[in-house]
Each structure stands twice: as structure tokens, then as C-alpha cells.
Write an enzyme that holds these catalytic residues in place. Structure first.
Site, PDB file in Angstrom:
ATOM      1  CG  ASP A 126      -1.354   5.935   0.217  1.00 44.58           C
ATOM      2  OD1 ASP A 126      -0.632   4.608   0.790  1.00 44.58           O
ATOM      3  OD2 ASP A 126      -2.040   5.934  -0.736  1.00 44.58           O
ATOM      4  CG  ASP A 228       2.517   1.681  -0.409  1.00 43.02           C
ATOM      5  OD1 ASP A 228       1.863   1.751  -1.249  1.00 43.02           O
ATOM      6  OD2 ASP A 228       3.570   1.802  -0.367  1.00 43.02           O
ATOM      7  CD  GLU A 282      -0.460  -2.114  -1.530  1.00 43.68           C
ATOM      8  OE1 GLU A 282      -0.516  -2.155  -3.009  1.00 43.68           O
ATOM      9  OE2 GLU A 282       0.783  -1.856  -1.120  1.00 43.68           O
ATOM     10  CG  HIS A 349      -3.064   3.862  -6.848  1.00 44.90           C
ATOM     11  ND1 HIS A 349      -3.913   3.468  -5.631  1.00 44.90           N
ATOM     12  CD2 HIS A 349      -1.968   3.733  -6.585  1.00 44.90           C
ATOM     13  CE1 HIS A 349      -3.061   2.736  -4.732  1.00 44.90           C
ATOM     14  NE2 HIS A 349      -1.653   3.087  -5.367  1.00 44.90           N
ATOM     15  CG  ASP A 350      -1.415   0.043  -7.189  1.00 42.33           C
ATOM     16  OD1 ASP A 350      -0.629   0.959  -7.614  1.00 42.33           O
ATOM     17  OD2 ASP A 350      -1.284  -0.124  -6.073  1.00 42.33           O
TER      18      ASP A 350
HETATM   19  C1  NOJ Z   1       1.689   0.116  -3.694  1.00 44.87           C
HETATM   20  C2  NOJ Z   1       1.104   1.175  -4.312  1.00 44.87           C
HETATM   21  O1  NOJ Z   1      -0.374   1.283  -4.069  1.00 44.87           O
HETATM   22  C3  NOJ Z   1       1.754   1.391  -5.484  1.00 44.87           C
HETATM   23  O2  NOJ Z   1       1.133   2.573  -6.145  1.00 44.87           O
HETATM   24  C4  NOJ Z   1       3.232   1.821  -5.469  1.00 44.87           C
HETATM   25  O3  NOJ Z   1       3.679   1.930  -6.698  1.00 44.87           O
HETATM   26  C5  NOJ Z   1       4.117   0.749  -4.558  1.00 44.87           C
HETATM   27  N1  NOJ Z   1       3.137   0.280  -3.470  1.00 44.87           N
HETATM   28  C6  NOJ Z   1       5.214   1.461  -3.942  1.00 44.87           C
HETATM   29  O4  NOJ Z   1       4.874   2.382  -2.989  1.00 44.87           O
END
Ligand code: NOJ
Length: 594
Positions: A126, A228, A282, A349-350
Site C-alpha cells: 500500500d 491509497d 484506489e 478492508h473497507d
Molecule cells: C482508503 C483505505 O482503504 C482506508 O482503509 C483508509 O481509512 C483511507 N483510505 C485513509 O487512508
């Protein structure tokens, strides 16, 4: 060994190959390892703890490399493992060149990378450079004085200018992205939490620092970056007032800001083009053109992106509309039919767990619906990203109490509601479907204490269903979700048609069945997926003949009885019934190809 052929002979041979039989639609120069890869995403805090502190670590991952290899995947994406005070579980980095203490040491990292490469698994890390931690030395310097040489590494608004133009923050308790700092009497910008100040990409020095960080890891031998929140790095620093309600369409206002493409092209020139790596953004802006502009090979920016539109379908309603789902995936596929590349994912993970979000985690349907979703992931055209634990059919933990949550996003939204008199009980109910912690619970290795994840006390509770849903039990069962996952990966890896072949949706208006073909002129596959708990059916179009078709993957025994019974296949124009969450992949006989 390569044999050199005289130029003219080579041309004749190529022409003959082109004329003989079927032509593949795959041009050699379009083939790329990162298109053919199956990515396995590991959330390091939750994969395997080697030292009993309740937090997963690098040694834990090393101890399970053979398991990862056995899945058949060939790229691992690791969520951030750099030093961090963990306000947002590692997405707040205080040193880009060292490993978070909880996770181990740089020596552990080096052995992990070697262990992966020895097994022909690539590693993607990442890259979190929209923001740092407020504990990063750059920010410490920047916030120490208005005269600091690091002042311009971040976005500051001096108090003499009055209140800054409002900006919405994802994680702030008050949703306010400006935080006042009394030391230098100024506000700093943080799109995420107060401990995640945004870097100022307009400053060439910041960009140079980022490129050096990238080279540091690439020179160690890693194979790429997942970037990210990258669409947010470029900001309009005139800070215009945004229209009322803009936060409902945040990507439109925060994404793809001025100069983003210049930055990416510079990064490509300075770093990316010098290595054979995978780069995935992302987020992909808010239009298909935005997404294409990031990954169009002619523009020399990134390899691929992942969009959020698929994730937004249905807004976590378990009865989401399959027609909307099909429309979104079909639209995105067609936009990248000729050039560019995207990824396919159903969880990360989100997000909550794939099974609970898109399938059905009731014990009766867990098995079939997990397998059906795996079939979707591994038969679509983009690079599939499979999230750790989904290969077992892990499900949402659905906490009843706020005290069980660890995620800043859930906790701060709850605090905001409490402070403003909102309905916290309704919020807790809603979080059972949508919270990120649902997708972050420890991996379920076996039926021992804490599912074999740790000998200590896990940082986030283990899902109690581990007693039956765990890797050890599934290893013993040839019909398990895990066994199916391996078969589906193998099917994709042994059929370039499933990577590159043209995707065509069939029976678009069927409300419960998602049916499509993949065809590259060499082979043709028909994929039938019943997304519902009720039986469904599919009317076989006249141009598809199942005679001679091989059922190469399915999550139920053949219709009409056990495996030995001849399967009932619909004739063209006839109806193919599908059981609850049934998934079937047919390899069609050659006469079906154009
Ligand atoms: C996206 C990431 O996937 C997430 O987990 C994170 O909280 C935010 N960006 C901030 O970095």
C-alpha cells in the site's frame, strides 16, 4: 532457449498461424502478468499472530506462506505495514521506511519478500501518500513554525485569513477537515482523521520525497503499489466554496483534482516506468472517462484502477437489485473492452464481508452463496482481488455494542450521533451490515482458542462461527468453500479466455440470474449464477448450444441426482433451472464460437 528465425521465414510462419483455424483475440503485447494475476489481499493485523500479542505480524504471514501458495494466487497485496501510531490501522504513517513495531522488523520484511518470491508470489504494498500521520517528522516540523522548511509540505490556512472554506472530512467527529493548531495559529487540512494531515502535492519537494520512498521499496524488490486515496491528492488550492450538499457526491468534488495527471505522469517518468510493476489506484474518479484517463496505456500513468460503483449498489441492503449490479459491472466492462484495465473485487478492508454483503450468511446458504460469489470474481475480465478469509466463507461479526468496535470510522460516527442526539441504536443495527470491522476480524485457522489466530487476546474479536468455519476443517472436506476457491483459481489460471476473453451479458433483465459468456475465439465459457435464495431459471438463447458442453465448475452436484447421473442441459431456447445460489461454468463446444 530462443531460436532466431530469419525475418522473412518468421513472417510466413506468423501469417500461416493467423490463417490456420481460429484466431485468438489476445495480442501478445497486450498480455501482462498483472492482468493474469489473482490477487490475495492480506490485512496484516488479522492474518496470523506469531508472538501472542493479539496482533497479526509478518512472522505470522511467513508461517502461512505455504497456505497462501496452496490457494493458487500469485500476487499478495498487503495493507500498510509501516510505522504508525495506528489511528487508522496503519493508514497514518509516521515513517515510510520502517516497519510498524507490532508487525516486526525490516529483517522480517526481507524474509517475507524472499519467501514469497521463492514461491513465485509477487508482493504489492500500500502506498499511502495523500496524507501522513501527524506524528511523521515532516508534520512535526511543519507544525513547529510558520517558517519551517517543511511548512509547505501540508495545507495550512493562517488564522488572519478568517475561517477556512469548509471542507468535509471522512473520519472527523464533526466532519470538519480543518483542524486549528494553536502553536502556529493556523488550520491544517485532513480529509481523513485529525491525525492524518493531507500532504501538499503542489510542492515539488513532496513529490520528490514520495518518489524516493517508492524507489526504496521497489529497489528491495517489491512488485507494485496499491495507491491509497490517490484520486484525492491534487487539490484546488484556491479553496472555492463548494455547493450545498457536495459531501453527498464527495468523489466528484474531491477526486481527480487539478494537476493529478501531471503528477501521475511525472511519477511514471521518475519511477514507475523503470520497473516491471503493477500500480493500482484506489478509486477511479466519478466517470468512466476519469477511470480511463488513469489507466489508458498511451497516457503512461497507472496499470489499473478499482472503482467504487459496484460497492455502492444497494447501499448494504441484502435485497439489493441484481439488475443494478449487472448494469454496473457490464458498463465498466464495456468501457475497458478495447484498452485500459480494471480490477474486480467484492470485499476488502473497507467493506463488510463479501458473503454477508452480496451473498447470504444464513448457515443454509453460506456454502453455496460463497462459492457462487467466488465464481463471479474469478470469471470476470478484470484482475480479481480476493480478500483473506473470503476463501473460507467468513461472515460479518455484527457487533451489538460500540465497545467491540476498533475502527475510527465507526467510533467517530457514533460519537457524533451521541453528541448531536442522533439515533445510536439504529446506527449500531446499520453497522452490522456495513461496518469495516466486519471485514477485519481475525483469520479463522482452526477450531482451537481464538481460531488459532493468536495465543493472546485478539485486538478485534474473533467471529464465533470459527468453530465450524475454519481453514483446518475446510482442508479436510473436498467439497468445502476453500476447496472450491482453489478449483476456481485453477480454472482461471489455466484459461487465458477467462482473463482476456470478451464478456457478453445474456438475459439482462433476469432479476435473479447473472449469465454471461467469455469468449476469445479459442474457447468460449458460459457462466450462470443464481444470486438469490429462491430457485431461478435461465432461458438458453438460440445461439448457444449446450450439447457437448463441459461443466467445468459448479457448486452443486449435477442436476438430476449425484455426480454419476447424466446432467440435464437445456436445449437452445429451453429453460435451464438453477438452484438457490447455484453457479455453473460451462466450457462450450467449439461450434458455439463466432
Ligand atoms: C482508503 C483505505 O482503504 C482506508 O482503509 C483508509 O481509512 C483511507 N483510505 C485513509 O487512508
Amino acid at each position: 532457449m530462443f531460436i532466431r528465425l530469419p525475418g522473412r521465414l518468421l513472417i510466413v510462419l506468423l501469417l500461416l498461424a493467423g490463417c490456420s483455424g481460429k484466431k485468438s483475440s489476445i495480442q501478445q503485447e497486450d498480455r501482462k502478468w498483472w492482468k493474469e494475476a489473482v490477487v490475495y489481499q492480506i490485512y496484516p493485523r488479522s492474518f496470523k499472530d506469531s508472538d501472542g500479542d493479539g496482533v497479526g505480524d509478518l512472522k505470522g504471514i511467513i508461517s502461512r506462506l505455504d497456505y497462501i501458495k496452496s490457494l493458487g494466487v500469485d500476487v499478495v497485496w498487503l495493507n500498510p505495514i509501516y510505522s504508525s501510531p495506528n489511528d487508522d490501522n496503519g493508514y497514518d504513517i509516521s515513517d515510510y521506511r520502517s516497519i510498524m513495531k507490532d508487525f516486526g522488523t525490516m529483517a522480517d520484511f526481507d524474509s517475507l519478500l524472499k519467501g514469497m518470491h521463492d514461491r513465485h508470489i509477487r508482493l504489492v504494498m500500500d502506498l499511502v501518500v495523500n496524507h501522513t500521520s501527524d506524528e511523521h517528522p515532516w508534520f512535526r516540523q511543519s507544525s513547529s513554525s510558520r517558517e519551517s522548511p517543511y511548512r509547505n509540505y501540508y495545507h495550512w490556512w493562517n488564522e488572519e485569513r478568517g475561517k477556512p472554506t469548509p471542507r468535509w472530512s471522512f473520519f472527523d467527529v464533526n466532519s470538519d477537515a480543518w483542524k486549528y493548531d494553536p502553536v502556529t495559529k493556523a488550520y491544517y487540512l485532513h480529509y481523513f482523521s485529525r491525525k492524518q494531515p493531507d500532504l501538499n502535492w503542489e510542492n515539488p519537494q513532496v513529490r520528490k520525497e514520495v518518489y524516493e520512498v517508492m524507489k526504496f521499496w521497489l529497489d528491495k524488490g517489491i512488485d507494485g503499489f496499491r495507491m491509497d486515496a490517490f484520486q484525492f491528492v491534487a487539490k484546488d488550492t484556491m479553496w472555492p466554496v463548494l455547493p450545498q450538499g457536495y459531501e453527498q457526491h464527495i468523489i466528484r468534488y474531491y477526486g481527480m483534482g487539478p494537476h493529478l495527471h501531471e503528477y501521475l505522469q511525472e511519477m511514471n517518468r521518475e519511477v514507475i516506468s523503470k520497473y516491471d510493476i503493477m500500480t493500482v489506484a484506489e478509486g477511479a474518479g466519478s466517470t468512466l472517462d476519469d477511470a480511463m484517463s488513469l489507466v489508458d496505456p498511451a497516457r503512461h500513468e497507472l496499470n489499473m484502477a478499482y472503482h467504487f460503483e459496484g460497492m455502492d449498489v444497494g447501499n448494504f441492503d441484502p435485497d439489493y437489485n441484481l439488475l443494478d449490479f449487472k448494469k454496473v459491472y457490464t458498463k465498466w466492462d464495456s468501457a475497458f473492452e478495447d484498452k485500459g484495465w480494471i480490477s474486480i473485487y467484492l470485499g476488502n478492508h473497507d467493506q463488510p464481508r463479501m458473503l454477508s454483503h452480496w451473498g447470504n450468511d444464513a448457515p443454509r446458504y453460506r456454502d453455496a452463496s460463497s462459492k457462487m460469489l467466488t465464481t463471479f470474481l474469478l470469471t470476470m475480465r478484470g484482475t480479481p482481488y480476493c480478500y483473506y478469509g473470503d476463501e473460507l466463507g467468513m461472515s460479518n461479526i455484527k457487533f451489538d455494542r460500540i465497545s467491540d468496535y476498533r475502527d475510527i470510522s465507526t467510533i467517530n460516527k457514533f460519537m457524533h450521533l451521541r453528541q448531536t442526539g442522533g439515533d445510536t441504536a439504529a446506527f449500531i443495527e446499520e453497522q452490522k451490515r456495513s461496518a469495516r470491522d466486519n471485514g477485519r476480524t481475525p483469520f479463522q485457522w482452526d477450531e482451537g482458542p481464538n481460531a488459532g489466530f493468536t495465543t493472546g487476546s485478539p485486538w478485534l474479536k474473533v467471529n464465533p462461527d470459527y468453530v465450524t468455519v475454519n481453514a483446518a476443517a475446510e482442508e479436510k472436506d473436498t467439497s468445502s468453500v476453500l476447496a472450491y476457491f482453489r478449483k476456481a483459481v485453477w480454472l482461471r489460471k489455466s484459461n487465458p479466455t477467462l482473463v482476456y476473453g470478451k464478456y457478453a451479458v445474456l438475459d439482462r433483465d433476469n432479476p435473479s440470474v447473472y449469465a454471461y459468456t467469455r469468449d476469445d475465439g479459442q474457447k468460449k465459457f458460459l457462466i450462470l449464477l443464481n444470486f438469490k435464495a429462491a430457485p431461478g431459471s435461465f432461458i438458453l438463447p438460440a445461439e448457444i448450444d449446450l450439447t457437448g458442453a463441459k461443466r467445468v465448475l459448479s457448486n452443486y452436484p449435477a442436476a438430476g441426482g449425484g455426480q454419476k447421473t447424466a446432467e440435464k442441459k437445456a436445449t437452445p431456447g429451453g429453460t435451464q433451472p438453477l438452484r438457490p445460489y447455484e453457479a455453473v461454468v460451462y466450457e462450450l463446444s467449439p461450434r458455439n464460437s463466432d
